[in-house]
Design a protein around this motif. Structure first.
Motif, PDB file in Angstrom:
ATOM      1  N   PRO A 228      83.879  37.658  67.064  1.00 44.10           N
ATOM      2  CA  PRO A 228      83.366  37.547  65.169  1.00 44.10           C
ATOM      3  C   PRO A 228      82.300  37.019  64.994  1.00 44.10           C
ATOM      4  N   ARG A 229      81.840  35.761  65.511  1.00 46.73           N
ATOM      5  CA  ARG A 229      81.325  34.123  65.180  1.00 46.73           C
ATOM      6  C   ARG A 229      79.557  34.911  65.734  1.00 46.73           C
ATOM      7  N   VAL A 230      79.243  35.878  65.911  1.00 53.78           N
ATOM      8  CA  VAL A 230      78.380  36.074  66.896  1.00 53.78           C
ATOM      9  C   VAL A 230      77.881  37.753  66.481  1.00 53.78           C
ATOM     10  N   ALA A 231      78.894  38.000  65.628  1.00 53.99           N
ATOM     11  CA  ALA A 231      78.456  39.237  65.207  1.00 53.99           C
ATOM     12  C   ALA A 231      77.579  39.162  64.247  1.00 53.99           C
ATOM     13  N   ASN A 232      77.116  38.515  62.871  1.00 53.38           N
ATOM     14  CA  ASN A 232      75.867  38.365  62.507  1.00 53.38           C
ATOM     15  C   ASN A 232      75.687  37.299  61.754  1.00 53.38           C
ATOM     16  N   ALA A 233      74.361  37.262  60.720  1.00 51.57           N
ATOM     17  CA  ALA A 233      74.068  35.822  60.896  1.00 51.57           C
ATOM     18  C   ALA A 233      75.152  34.796  59.959  1.00 51.57           C
TER      19      ALA A 233
ATOM     20  N   ALA B 255      86.376  30.713  78.724  1.00 54.71           N
ATOM     21  CA  ALA B 255      87.267  32.248  78.341  1.00 54.71           C
ATOM     22  C   ALA B 255      87.542  32.694  76.323  1.00 54.71           C
ATOM     23  N   ALA B 256      88.524  31.105  76.974  1.00 56.77           N
ATOM     24  CA  ALA B 256      89.334  31.874  76.241  1.00 56.77           C
ATOM     25  C   ALA B 256      88.636  31.730  74.447  1.00 56.77           C
ATOM     26  N   TRP B 257      87.351  30.401  74.316  1.00 54.75           N
ATOM     27  CA  TRP B 257      86.122  30.434  73.591  1.00 54.75           C
ATOM     28  C   TRP B 257      85.493  31.645  73.467  1.00 54.75           C
ATOM     29  N   THR B 258      84.834  31.968  74.360  1.00 60.00           N
ATOM     30  CA  THR B 258      83.896  33.463  74.042  1.00 60.00           C
ATOM     31  C   THR B 258      84.950  34.734  73.523  1.00 60.00           C
ATOM     32  N   LEU B 259      86.001  34.981  73.996  1.00 62.05           N
ATOM     33  CA  LEU B 259      86.688  35.851  72.984  1.00 62.05           C
ATOM     34  C   LEU B 259      86.880  35.411  71.703  1.00 62.05           C
ATOM     35  N   ALA B 260      87.311  34.720  71.226  1.00 63.63           N
ATOM     36  CA  ALA B 260      88.135  33.881  70.664  1.00 63.63           C
ATOM     37  C   ALA B 260      86.807  34.351  69.320  1.00 63.63           C
ATOM     38  N   THR B 261      85.802  33.786  69.740  1.00 63.28           N
ATOM     39  CA  THR B 261      84.307  34.145  68.801  1.00 63.28           C
ATOM     40  C   THR B 261      83.795  34.957  68.545  1.00 63.28           C
TER      41      THR B 261
END
Length: 408
Positions: free
Chosen positions: A64-69, A56-62
């Protein structure tokens, strides 16, 4: 101009990143919900609780990482997939053996597909195949045998991720083509606008100066002649366009972007020979060329243009300032032919051999030598009183300049 920039930066893959962001959050909640409904059946529930806390912490914290390439780096992808594989391998430790053998869900459940899809969107179908293969191996280790439901789920994730990766690659290629087309369209419109403005002002003034100078005579006639030469040169430049620049398309977070790169700095693609010959056109020199580009390797195109320049120098030197010259460019399937013809007095028979014997090697080196180094040929035909014709032939597949031409 700003509107065209926004169009060029539209990304077909951006909605996929937005969908992946929502998918990761929803599947994380789904995995936690599955665990909560079957909490009492776990033999080591504290292992699952610890894993879900990290998930859960990883999914929410990251997010922005899956916002664009651009933000989705290789390091993030590796860590994300590692977390998914770790959850799959921890499932036999936390869950009951009977539930695992019966085909119960793994700890990350369908959240794992999000990690694989991130590989697909970022790197295409090859990256998707690699990630799905690792997930397949982890599932086989978790179950201990290739059960039907496990194989079914693995094949489904593999096919879906590879298909999405392939679609992303096709979309990126389409974006690059669209960006190039938009850039060419904008450049064409700008050139047409400049051509209209120049035709309505500068060209008309030069033509008027040429006519008035011829009527007045004297020094004004010389000024009119110079204005006429500049009119022809400017008209050729406007009709043929500027020296082309190459376009390099690249993918960034906002989509395909086109940058202009100086052709000489690039040196990787062919050069349009017409652009190098256009400056030679003038009041006394007419240039006839094909309507389509005449591509040659950069070094070969420069040598051919230099040979044409040398031939025109000979026309001015031996035929006189008033002599006219014509340049004809022919684009054949296997070779390019450039013919330079003048209306001068011609070259007396034996004069070229005599010049070479006296050490004057202009034609031998500047023209024939250049074409010989390119693997081509230069033929000179001259009839006294009927002018001179120089025919240059260069093969299209030439990529390097041999001999002394490399040092010029």
């Amino acid at each position: 101009m700003a509107r065209r920039e926004r169009v060029m930066r539209m990304s077909v893959e951006q909605p996929l990143w937005s969908a992946l962001t929502a998918y990761r959050v929803l599947t994380m909640l789904y995995a936690v919900g599955l665990f909560a409904t079957a909490y009492e059946e776990f033999v080591r529930p504290w292992v699952a609780v610890a894993y879900y806390a990290v998930l859960a912490a990883w999914t929410l914290a990251t997010l922005p990482r899956v916002a664009n390439a651009a933000r989705c780096t290789k390091g993030f992808l590796a860590a994300d997939l590692t977390l998914a594989l770790t959850g799959i391998l921890l499932t036999p430790v936390a869950d009951a053996h009977e539930r695992v053998q019966a085909g119960g869900p793994t700890l990350p459940s369908i959240w794992t597909a999000g990690a694989v899809l991130a590989f697909a969107i970022k790197g295409g179908w090859r990256w998707a195949a690699l990630a799905s293969s690792l997930v397949a191996a982890a599932n086989l280790v978790e179950r201990g045998s290739p059960a039907r439901d496990t194989v079914h789920n693995v094949i489904l994730v593999c096919i879906a991720s590879i298909a999405i990766g392939y679609v992303v690659e096709v979309a990126r290629a389409s974006e690059r083509t669209l960006a190039r087309a938009l850039e060419i369209e904008a450049a064409t419109r700008e050139r047409e606008r400049l051509a209209r403005d120049i035709h309505d002002s500068v060209l008309q003034v030069l033509a008027m100066v040429q006519r008035r100078g011829a009527v007045i005579g004297g020094e004004a006639a010389e000024l009119g002649r110079m204005a006429g030469e500049q009119e022809v040169a400017l008209r050729t430049l406007v009709s043929g366009g500027l020296v082309p620049v190459s376009r390099v398309s690249e993918d960034v977070a906002e989509g395909a972007v086109v940058r202009a790169v100086d052709e000489e700095a690039q040196e990787s693609g062919p050069v349009d020979l017409r652009a190098l010959l256009a400056p030679y056109a003038g009041a006394k020199v007419s240039l006839a060329e094909p309507g389509a580009p005449v591509p040659l390797a950069p070094a070969a195109a420069r040598e051919v243009a230099a040979a044409v320049g040398a031939a025109l120098d000979n026309v001015r030197k031996h035929a006189g300032e008033q002599a006219r010259a014509w340049i004809l460019v022919e684009d054949e399937p296997d070779e390019v032919i450039v013919t330079i013809r003048d209306d001068g007095p011609g070259i007396p028979e034996g004069r070229l051999a005599q010049a070479e014997g006296e050490g004057r090697l202009g034609v031998a080196l500047s023209i024939r030598g250049r074409l010989r180094d390119l693997g081509g040929s230069a033929e000179l035909v001259s009839v006294p009183g009927q002018g001179t014709e120089v025919e240059l032939k260069v093969p299209k597949d030439v990529t390097t300049v041999r001999g002394k031409a490399e040092q010029r």
